[in-house]
Design a protein around this motif. Structure first.
Motif, PDB file in Angstrom:
ATOM      1  N   THR A 105      30.154  30.182  42.832  1.00 31.31           N
ATOM      2  CA  THR A 105      29.579  30.151  41.493  1.00 31.31           C
ATOM      3  C   THR A 105      29.439  31.573  40.980  1.00 31.31           C
ATOM      4  OG1 THR A 105      27.687  29.425  40.157  1.00 31.31           O
ATOM      5  CG2 THR A 105      27.218  30.112  42.398  1.00 31.31           C
ATOM      6  N   GLY A 106      29.675  31.772  39.692  1.00 31.25           N
ATOM      7  CA  GLY A 106      29.632  33.115  39.128  1.00 31.25           C
ATOM      8  C   GLY A 106      30.959  33.835  39.303  1.00 31.25           C
ATOM      9  N   SER A 107      31.036  35.064  38.797  1.00 34.93           N
ATOM     10  CA  SER A 107      32.275  35.853  38.826  1.00 34.93           C
ATOM     11  C   SER A 107      32.264  36.845  39.974  1.00 34.93           C
ATOM     12  CB  SER A 107      32.434  36.613  37.504  1.00 34.93           C
ATOM     13  OG  SER A 107      32.461  35.717  36.415  1.00 34.93           O
ATOM     14  N   LEU A 108      33.333  36.863  40.747  1.00 37.01           N
ATOM     15  CA  LEU A 108      33.500  37.804  41.849  1.00 37.01           C
ATOM     16  C   LEU A 108      34.438  38.928  41.420  1.00 37.01           C
ATOM     17  CD1 LEU A 108      33.995  35.258  44.786  1.00 37.01           C
ATOM     18  CD2 LEU A 108      31.867  36.347  44.052  1.00 37.01           C
ATOM     19  N   GLY A 144      36.455  40.836  43.415  1.00 35.74           N
ATOM     20  CA  GLY A 144      37.713  40.891  44.146  1.00 35.74           C
ATOM     21  C   GLY A 144      38.493  39.602  44.216  1.00 35.74           C
ATOM     22  N   PHE A 145      37.978  38.534  43.597  1.00 29.15           N
ATOM     23  CA  PHE A 145      38.657  37.239  43.653  1.00 29.15           C
ATOM     24  C   PHE A 145      38.604  36.582  42.287  1.00 29.15           C
ATOM     25  CE2 PHE A 145      36.999  37.973  47.894  1.00 29.15           C
ATOM     26  CZ  PHE A 145      38.003  37.542  48.752  1.00 29.15           C
ATOM     27  N   THR A 146      39.702  35.983  41.876  1.00 33.03           N
ATOM     28  CA  THR A 146      39.629  35.025  40.776  1.00 33.03           C
ATOM     29  C   THR A 146      39.068  33.729  41.333  1.00 33.03           C
ATOM     30  OG1 THR A 146      41.843  34.152  41.193  1.00 33.03           O
ATOM     31  CG2 THR A 146      41.661  36.046  39.685  1.00 33.03           C
ATOM     32  N   ARG A 147      38.716  32.774  40.455  1.00 33.19           N
ATOM     33  CA  ARG A 147      38.212  31.497  40.941  1.00 33.19           C
ATOM     34  C   ARG A 147      39.262  30.803  41.806  1.00 33.19           C
ATOM     35  NH1 ARG A 147      33.979  28.424  39.148  1.00 33.19           N
ATOM     36  NH2 ARG A 147      33.134  30.469  38.697  1.00 33.19           N
ATOM     37  N   ASP A 148      40.531  30.799  41.341  1.00 31.10           N
ATOM     38  CA  ASP A 148      41.595  30.184  42.129  1.00 31.10           C
ATOM     39  C   ASP A 148      41.837  30.964  43.421  1.00 31.10           C
ATOM     40  OD1 ASP A 148      41.994  28.152  40.325  1.00 31.10           O
ATOM     41  OD2 ASP A 148      43.686  29.118  39.319  1.00 31.10           O
ATOM     42  N   GLY A 149      41.722  32.298  43.335  1.00 34.97           N
ATOM     43  CA  GLY A 149      41.951  33.112  44.519  1.00 34.97           C
ATOM     44  C   GLY A 149      40.923  32.852  45.599  1.00 34.97           C
ATOM     45  N   ALA A 150      39.657  32.689  45.211  1.00 28.99           N
ATOM     46  CA  ALA A 150      38.612  32.373  46.189  1.00 28.99           C
ATOM     47  C   ALA A 150      38.860  31.015  46.823  1.00 28.99           C
ATOM     48  CB  ALA A 150      37.243  32.403  45.513  1.00 28.99           C
ATOM     49  N   LYS A 151      39.285  30.065  45.995  1.00 32.57           N
ATOM     50  CA  LYS A 151      39.561  28.720  46.498  1.00 32.57           C
ATOM     51  C   LYS A 151      40.713  28.750  47.505  1.00 32.57           C
ATOM     52  CE  LYS A 151      40.644  24.092  44.711  1.00 32.57           C
ATOM     53  NZ  LYS A 151      40.930  23.301  43.498  1.00 32.57           N
ATOM     54  N   GLU A 152      41.747  29.524  47.186  1.00 32.42           N
ATOM     55  CA  GLU A 152      42.885  29.624  48.090  1.00 32.42           C
ATOM     56  C   GLU A 152      42.493  30.296  49.398  1.00 32.42           C
ATOM     57  OE1 GLU A 152      46.089  31.570  46.134  1.00 32.42           O
ATOM     58  OE2 GLU A 152      46.313  30.012  44.607  1.00 32.42           O
ATOM     59  N   ALA A 153      41.653  31.318  49.315  1.00 32.44           N
ATOM     60  CA  ALA A 153      41.219  32.013  50.527  1.00 32.44           C
ATOM     61  C   ALA A 153      40.481  31.068  51.466  1.00 32.44           C
ATOM     62  CB  ALA A 153      40.338  33.203  50.154  1.00 32.44           C
ATOM     63  N   VAL A 154      39.635  30.207  50.901  1.00 32.71           N
ATOM     64  CA  VAL A 154      38.916  29.229  51.713  1.00 32.71           C
ATOM     65  C   VAL A 154      39.896  28.244  52.353  1.00 32.71           C
ATOM     66  CG1 VAL A 154      37.270  27.313  51.643  1.00 32.71           C
ATOM     67  CG2 VAL A 154      36.764  29.434  50.420  1.00 32.71           C
ATOM     68  N   ALA A 155      40.856  27.759  51.541  1.00 32.85           N
ATOM     69  CA  ALA A 155      41.826  26.784  52.045  1.00 32.85           C
ATOM     70  C   ALA A 155      42.678  27.375  53.167  1.00 32.85           C
ATOM     71  CB  ALA A 155      42.708  26.293  50.900  1.00 32.85           C
ATOM     72  N   GLU A 156      43.065  28.644  53.018  1.00 27.69           N
ATOM     73  CA  GLU A 156      43.894  29.276  54.045  1.00 27.69           C
ATOM     74  C   GLU A 156      43.155  29.403  55.374  1.00 27.69           C
ATOM     75  OE1 GLU A 156      45.793  32.879  52.941  1.00 27.69           O
ATOM     76  OE2 GLU A 156      46.519  32.097  51.042  1.00 27.69           O
ATOM     77  N   CYS A 157      41.846  29.455  55.302  1.00 28.76           N
ATOM     78  CA  CYS A 157      41.054  29.537  56.538  1.00 28.76           C
ATOM     79  C   CYS A 157      40.647  28.154  57.050  1.00 28.76           C
ATOM     80  CB  CYS A 157      39.806  30.383  56.297  1.00 28.76           C
ATOM     81  SG  CYS A 157      40.152  32.117  55.967  1.00 28.76           S
ATOM     82  N   GLY A 158      41.224  27.109  56.463  1.00 29.27           N
ATOM     83  CA  GLY A 158      40.964  25.752  56.937  1.00 29.27           C
ATOM     84  C   GLY A 158      39.783  25.083  56.303  1.00 29.27           C
ATOM     85  N   GLY A 159      39.095  25.763  55.348  1.00 29.73           N
ATOM     86  CA  GLY A 159      37.920  25.184  54.702  1.00 29.73           C
ATOM     87  C   GLY A 159      38.274  24.395  53.465  1.00 29.73           C
ATOM     88  N   ARG A 160      37.237  23.897  52.809  1.00 28.04           N
ATOM     89  CA  ARG A 160      37.426  23.087  51.611  1.00 28.04           C
ATOM     90  C   ARG A 160      36.477  23.594  50.535  1.00 28.04           C
ATOM     91  NH1 ARG A 160      39.723  18.060  50.943  1.00 28.04           N
ATOM     92  NH2 ARG A 160      39.138  16.935  49.067  1.00 28.04           N
ATOM     93  N   SER A 161      37.009  23.767  49.315  1.00 27.85           N
ATOM     94  CA  SER A 161      36.192  24.198  48.183  1.00 27.85           C
ATOM     95  C   SER A 161      35.800  22.996  47.347  1.00 27.85           C
ATOM     96  CB  SER A 161      36.973  25.188  47.310  1.00 27.85           C
ATOM     97  OG  SER A 161      37.246  26.362  48.018  1.00 27.85           O
ATOM     98  N   THR A 162      34.534  22.943  46.954  1.00 26.26           N
ATOM     99  CA  THR A 162      34.077  21.869  46.076  1.00 26.26           C
ATOM    100  C   THR A 162      33.316  22.481  44.908  1.00 26.26           C
ATOM    101  OG1 THR A 162      32.004  21.573  47.280  1.00 26.26           O
ATOM    102  CG2 THR A 162      33.878  20.241  47.997  1.00 26.26           C
ATOM    103  N   VAL A 204      28.753  30.815  47.646  1.00 26.28           N
ATOM    104  CA  VAL A 204      29.089  32.212  47.373  1.00 26.28           C
ATOM    105  C   VAL A 204      28.716  32.506  45.928  1.00 26.28           C
ATOM    106  CG1 VAL A 204      30.930  33.919  47.293  1.00 26.28           C
ATOM    107  CG2 VAL A 204      30.948  32.140  49.054  1.00 26.28           C
ATOM    108  N   VAL A 205      27.898  33.550  45.719  1.00 23.07           N
ATOM    109  CA  VAL A 205      27.332  33.824  44.402  1.00 23.07           C
ATOM    110  C   VAL A 205      27.857  35.152  43.869  1.00 23.07           C
ATOM    111  CG1 VAL A 205      25.207  34.256  43.134  1.00 23.07           C
ATOM    112  CG2 VAL A 205      25.259  32.495  44.903  1.00 23.07           C
ATOM    113  N   GLY A 206      28.441  35.096  42.661  1.00 21.11           N
ATOM    114  CA  GLY A 206      28.867  36.307  41.968  1.00 21.11           C
ATOM    115  C   GLY A 206      27.962  36.591  40.793  1.00 21.11           C
ATOM    116  N   ASP A 207      28.482  37.315  39.805  1.00 20.50           N
ATOM    117  CA  ASP A 207      27.711  37.621  38.607  1.00 20.50           C
ATOM    118  C   ASP A 207      27.533  36.367  37.760  1.00 20.50           C
ATOM    119  OD1 ASP A 207      27.534  40.270  39.301  1.00 20.50           O
ATOM    120  OD2 ASP A 207      29.312  40.869  38.168  1.00 20.50           O
ATOM    121  N   ALA A 208      26.368  36.270  37.106  1.00 22.63           N
ATOM    122  CA  ALA A 208      26.029  35.159  36.196  1.00 22.63           C
ATOM    123  C   ALA A 208      26.220  33.805  36.861  1.00 22.63           C
ATOM    124  CB  ALA A 208      26.867  35.249  34.927  1.00 22.63           C
TER     125      ALA A 208
END
Length: 749
Positions: A667-670, A672-690, A701-705
């Motif tokens: 949630t919020g803006s990171l 070093g990651f776009t929203r899709d980029g963070a989701k992909e990083a989780v998936a590559e490590c075997g996790g699931r984004s919801t 994971v909390v970013g700005d706002a």
């Protein structure tokens, strides 16, 4: 002027009243089925006319009048259920004067010191009943007293809890909540694309109708494939934990002996309690103390109407205090303590100059309207989809008609229908072509019963190849910014004597600079695939896309090759999406990649093995097997693999499976990651984004706002990480990240 005699109603008035009642009932029924034939504005106008007639002749008012009923008629296909507390309809205000008049009437009876403002979601009203925290029933609004049982379908909606969360406080003995089920705008566009491509269903008119149609499926498995969501906005019956229904009664009153913290004393406090129990709430409501602040809220969202992920058609304003709500009461039609401020509809009329057809990446030939340019929803529109030949016939539009055009947010503009009264006899019928507009191949149905015509020349049709190459470059596929629509045209349809460097998409990663420099091409309009005109000459616009005036490579050539090289390392799910396999969008591709981990495993899997994957099913499984059975399709995969395109997700980095079984919410803006980029990083490590936080969430994971998800995580005790903690989570796993959580661990009492 004296009032009319109610006992002597003129015949023409009775006839018009009966006609209006029939027409409104019919429109309500069609809307409920998800197949409306009039706009909201037209429906509202008919209702206003009926109310005006009944105000002048009260003798015409009956219980069967549409003015006395809420919602749509009940279908015999679903069991009827009675709501514990009646679901009321809201009165409407169409301008700030009517809004102020409502506030003046309310404040004249009771002193109002707080109003709750919230978005009026354009969805389907639903009633949920929880007993001892468990969902026991879900129903449509129906006529306000009796609705239809849709419990099994509602249980497929991910944000609706089967069991209320009791981590903060015990669940009530009885809780009846009301909310709106909707389809997010982006998901609606994807759904319409999917169902029109496979010919399984006529396209839905808008997200609201798609939600209604999805909830009324007889097979819950079909509903489960629709990305429905819900937001709760009210309470009916309520009995706190530890009290009997006789003590609590019906409505929001709690027994006097109930603890203060579980008494429902205001709308805003009720929302806090509902949020603690895990029910989905809006994070955009606001409690204000003056009507000036109410008007500011109304004005803000009129200007930012498309900021939410869902469609809205106005603002709901409520007196926040429940005691004041009870004192204000209700009319036979609506509560006096709330009102809906309706925004102007996003519809305009314009002249339909022509109907042409275009061919898509899967061969589907789609008619589209060419109109006199008109501004709608803040942008100029000249083209609008008509989906297929049957849809043109159903809507009854003819070339030369004045038509109603609708555009909501980023959804493709759509022709609603003709304005029949403006026809002058010069209009002409549209006839679907029998041959492909791009390659002149005879068109046909891919399978019996299809509503679409398709070009079967999938490999060699230049239009299909151009659209597939442009799709590969899109954000949902390999995200190659330098490979835009003009570049895709240049690579597939150069002007003679140059040869197209791409025979199919398999050649994409083997391109050379020498192939690109001689290419000259027409610039095509992506909405129509027609060449754009050079304003200086009036001739089709021609460009040398890859070479400058000296014949040297432009800077875009270097950028294109850099991005093609970067695309080779994109995760497996993006490669799958880029193959343009029918029905395999990003969600299905992610499920397949997560389960099989490699392209070879997917290609080797049987139809039964594919169908057994969560989120796939028999239709997608059959489509995948059919795609790989085509020789030149398999050759694309072979060429891409030989060029170095990533074909598996395993072994890409140390500890790449450290998040196996872990759910992560961002949630919020990171930085070093776009929203899709963070989701992909989780998936590559075997996790699931919801998208939603629950007790089962591993980390937030909390970013700005950040939004309300952060607050929910804190309440539930879910570990919260900043961006640095997120990087540790990805590289070292949950145990290391747990030490970096930013919220304290609550010790048990």
């Amino acid at each position: 002027m004296s009032a009319p005699d109610n006992t002597t109603v003129p015949h023409e008035v009775r006839a018009r009243h009966a006609e209006l009642c029939r027409e409104l009932d019919d429109h309500s029924y069609r809307y409920y089925l998800g197949r409306p034939i009039v706009s909201d504005a037209e429906y509202d106008q008919l209702m206003l006319e009926l109310r005006d007639v009944e105000d002048r002749y009260p003798i015409l008012v009956s219980q069967d009048s549409p003015t006395q009923k809420v919602g749509a008629p009940i279908s015999v296909d679903f069991a009827e259920v009675e709501h514990l507390v009646r679901m009321e309809s809201l009165g409407n205000a169409f301008d700030t004067e009517e809004l102020s008049a409502w506030a003046d009437r309310a404040s004249a009876e009771v002193p109002v010191d707080a109003y709750l403002c919230e978005l009026k979601i354009d969805g389907l009203a639903v009633d949920l009943v929880y007993e001892k925290g468990r969902l026991v029933r879900a129903a449509t609004r129906g006529d306000g007293r009796v609705g239809e049982d849709i419990t099994l379908n509602v249980r497929t909606i991910g944000v609706v809890p089967e069991q209320l969360d009791e981590s903060v406080r015990p669940a009530p003995e009885l809780l009846e909540v009301r909310g709106e089920v909707f389809l997010p705008v982006e998901d609606f566009a994807e759904l319409n694309r999917r169902i029109t491509e496979d010919g399984s269903h006529a396209p839905f008119a808008n997200p609201r109708n798609a939600a209604a149609g999805s909830l009324r499926q007889k097979d819950p498995r079909v509903t489960a494939t629709r990305p429905l969501s819900m937001i709760v906005h009210g309470v009916g019956a309520y009995v706190p934990a530890g009290h009997s229904e006789a003590e609590g009664g019906r409505g929001v009153d709690a027994p006097a002996s109930a603890p203060e913290e579980v008494k429902l004393t205001s709308q805003s406090k009720t929302y806090r309690l509902l949020g603690e129990w895990g029910l989905p709430l809006s994070d955009r409501y606001r409690v204000v103390s003056t009507m000036d602040e109410v008007r500011e809220y109304v004005s803000y969202y009129q200007a930012h109407r498309h900021d939410p992920a869902y469609e809205i058609d106005g603002i709901v304003v409520k007196v926040d205090d429940f005691a004041l709500q009870r004192r204000l009461g209700s009319t036979s039609r609506a509560p006096r303590w709330a009102i809906a401020y309706k925004y102007p509809p996003e519809e305009v009329t314009t002249k339909l100059v022509d109907i042409k057809v275009g061919v898509g990446r899967t061969g589907r030939v789609t008619p589209y309207g060419v109109m006199e340019p008109v501004v709608v929803a803040g942008s100029e529109v000249e083209f609008a989809t008509l989906h297929n030949g049957q849809e043109v016939a159903r809507k009854g539009v003819r070339i030369g008609d004045t038509v109603v055009l609708r555009k909501a947010g980023d959804v493709i503009p759509e022709i609603v229908g003709p304005v029949l009264d403006l026809r002058d006899g010069t209009e002409r019928e549209f006839v679907m072509p029998q041959r492909c507009p791009e390659c002149d191949t005879e068109l046909g149905q891919q399978k019996e019963g299809d509503v679409d015509l398709r070009c079967p020349n999938a490999r060699s049709c230049p239009g299909q190849l151009r659209e597939r190459i442009a799709f590969i470059a899109g954000r949902k596929a390999l995200d190659i910014e330098a490979l835009g629509y003009v570049a895709a045209t240049a690579l597939t349809q150069p002007l003679e004597p140059a040869e197209p460097p791409l025979r199919d998409e398999g050649d994409l990663f083997d391109l050379t600079v020498e192939q690109l420099l001689p290419i000259r091409t027409h610039v095509l309009d992506p909405d129509t695939t027609e060449p754009k005109t050079d304003p200086r000459t009036g001739e089709p616009k021609v460009v040398s896309f890859f070479a400058n005036l000296k014949g040297e490579p432009k800077k875009t050539v270097e950028k294109l090759f850099d991005q093609l090289e970067e695309a080779k390392s994109k995760p497996l799910w993006r490669v799958l999406v880029s193959l343009s396999i029918r029905h395999v969008g990003p969600r299905a591709a992610e499920d397949l990649a997560r389960h099989f981990r490699s392209m070879d495993a997917i290609r080797s899997a049987t139809e039964e093995e594919l169908a057994s994957v969560d989120g796939i099913g028999p239709t997608i499984a059959a489509s995948i097997r059919e795609w790989f059975a085509v020789d030149w399709h398999s050759e694309i995969v072979r060429k891409w693999a030989a060029a170095g395109v990533r074909m598996e997700d395993e072994g890409q980095a140390p500890g790449s499976r450290v998040l196996e079984g872990v759910t992560v919410v961002v949630t919020g803006s990171l930085e070093g990651f776009t929203r899709d980029g963070a989701k992909e990083a989780v998936a590559e490590c075997g996790g699931r984004s919801t998208a939603s936080v629950s007790k089962k969430t591993g980390f937030v994971v909390v970013g700005d706002a950040p939004g309300s998800k952060y607050d929910k995580a804190v309440k539930l005790g879910v570990p919260v990480l900043d961006e640095a903690g997120f990087r540790v989570l990805l590289s070292q796993g949950p145990e290391a990240a747990e030490k970096l959580r930013t919220n304290p661990v609550e010790e048990p009492e």
